[in-house]
Write a protein that holds these residues in place. Structure first.
Motif, mmCIF file in Angstrom:
data_model
loop_
_atom_site.group_PDB
_atom_site.id
_atom_site.type_symbol
_atom_site.label_atom_id
_atom_site.label_comp_id
_atom_site.label_asym_id
_atom_site.label_seq_id
_atom_site.Cartn_x
_atom_site.Cartn_y
_atom_site.Cartn_z
ATOM 1 N N LEU A 23 0.806 -1.215 0.000
ATOM 2 C CA LEU A 23 0.000 0.000 0.000
ATOM 3 C C LEU A 23 0.845 1.273 0.000
ATOM 4 C CD1 LEU A 23 -2.868 -1.209 2.313
ATOM 5 C CD2 LEU A 23 -3.102 -0.431 -0.070
ATOM 6 N N GLU A 24 2.073 1.184 0.491
ATOM 7 C CA GLU A 24 2.977 2.340 0.394
ATOM 8 C C GLU A 24 3.259 2.659 -1.075
ATOM 9 O OE1 GLU A 24 6.573 1.837 2.647
ATOM 10 O OE2 GLU A 24 5.468 1.631 4.528
ATOM 11 N N LYS A 25 3.392 1.613 -1.884
ATOM 12 C CA LYS A 25 3.698 1.791 -3.300
ATOM 13 C C LYS A 25 2.433 2.027 -4.132
ATOM 14 C CE LYS A 25 7.564 -1.295 -2.719
ATOM 15 N NZ LYS A 25 7.731 -2.699 -2.430
ATOM 16 N N HIS A 26 1.324 1.408 -3.715
ATOM 17 C CA HIS A 26 0.078 1.458 -4.484
ATOM 18 C C HIS A 26 -1.108 1.697 -3.549
ATOM 19 C CE1 HIS A 26 2.297 -0.072 -7.930
ATOM 20 N NE2 HIS A 26 2.808 -0.987 -7.128
ATOM 21 N N PRO A 27 -1.263 2.923 -3.043
ATOM 22 C CA PRO A 27 -2.338 3.197 -2.072
ATOM 23 C C PRO A 27 -3.743 3.041 -2.642
ATOM 24 C CG PRO A 27 -1.215 5.225 -2.697
ATOM 25 C CD PRO A 27 -0.447 4.089 -3.310
ATOM 26 N N GLU A 28 -3.863 2.965 -3.952
ATOM 27 C CA GLU A 28 -5.178 2.841 -4.584
ATOM 28 C C GLU A 28 -5.710 1.400 -4.598
ATOM 29 O OE1 GLU A 28 -2.237 1.663 -7.613
ATOM 30 O OE2 GLU A 28 -2.271 3.268 -6.143
ATOM 31 N N ARG A 29 -4.956 0.458 -4.119
ATOM 32 C CA ARG A 29 -5.391 -0.955 -4.122
ATOM 33 C C ARG A 29 -6.369 -1.213 -2.970
ATOM 34 N NH1 ARG A 29 0.024 -4.261 -5.791
ATOM 35 N NH2 ARG A 29 0.042 -3.548 -7.951
ATOM 36 N N HIS A 30 -7.648 -1.081 -3.300
ATOM 37 C CA HIS A 30 -8.692 -1.179 -2.283
ATOM 38 C C HIS A 30 -8.810 -2.578 -1.678
ATOM 39 C CE1 HIS A 30 -9.482 2.789 -3.550
ATOM 40 N NE2 HIS A 30 -10.070 2.459 -4.677
ATOM 41 N N SER A 31 -8.593 -3.600 -2.482
ATOM 42 C CA SER A 31 -8.682 -4.956 -1.934
ATOM 43 C C SER A 31 -7.581 -5.188 -0.906
ATOM 44 C CB SER A 31 -8.635 -6.014 -3.034
ATOM 45 O OG SER A 31 -7.394 -5.978 -3.698
ATOM 46 N N ALA A 32 -6.406 -4.627 -1.138
ATOM 47 C CA ALA A 32 -5.310 -4.765 -0.172
ATOM 48 C C ALA A 32 -5.656 -4.035 1.126
ATOM 49 C CB ALA A 32 -4.012 -4.216 -0.755
ATOM 50 N N ARG A 33 -6.269 -2.861 1.019
ATOM 51 C CA ARG A 33 -6.642 -2.123 2.231
ATOM 52 C C ARG A 33 -7.739 -2.863 3.001
ATOM 53 N NH1 ARG A 33 -4.345 2.047 3.883
ATOM 54 N NH2 ARG A 33 -3.828 2.858 1.827
#
Length: 144
Positions: A23-33
């Motif tokens: 998420l540091e690299k790709h904060p837009e990944r909602h499934s990861a959040r």
């Protein structure tokens, strides 16, 4: 993704490290959040879970719509099962906040009422107020 394997095998601490890094690299990944919120919940880091859910819904109000937590690997199949696993060792405020998060994840009504209880509990969970603000500002984020 390694985080998914850790998550699905119940290795939540290891999944958290992988998900936070992703998420540091790709904060837009909602499934990861969403998975990060679930991991925090499963190990009792309720304030972190609330903060994560706040970030998710503030950035993407519809991020929970149409998502089945069981299909994503959440280790509980019902909200009742999740709360039974989560409630041990939590303060009153944390219990209410955890219940609000579970209700959001399972698209059930009552999240705002639980967040109000979390804010009024002794000790209160401060992060609950911010999540409540986001839910109130974006009614499409949850089932009322």
């Amino acid at each position: 993704m390694l985080a998914n394997r850790y998550f699905q095998s119940g290795r939540f601490e290891e999944a958290i490290l992988q998900l936070e890094s992703a998420l540091e690299k790709h904060p837009e990944r909602h499934s990861a959040r969403r998975k990060l919120v679930c991991c925090y919940l499963m190990i009792g880091r309720v304030a972190d879970a609330v903060t994560g859910m706040t970030r998710l819904l503030d950035a993407a109000p519809r991020a929970l719509r149409g998502v089945d937590p069981v299909d994503e690997g959440f280790p509980c199949t019902t909200s009742e099962e999740a709360m039974a696993k989560l409630s041990a060792g939590l303060t009153e405020g944390e219990r209410h906040a955890a219940c609000a998060l579970v209700r959001l994840l399972f698209w059930e009504p009552g999240a705002i009422a639980e967040l109000d209880l979390a804010s009024e509990a002794t000790p209160p969970l401060a992060a609950a107020g911010e999540l409540r603000r986001v839910l109130s500002a974006h009614p499409e984020t949850h089932h009322v």
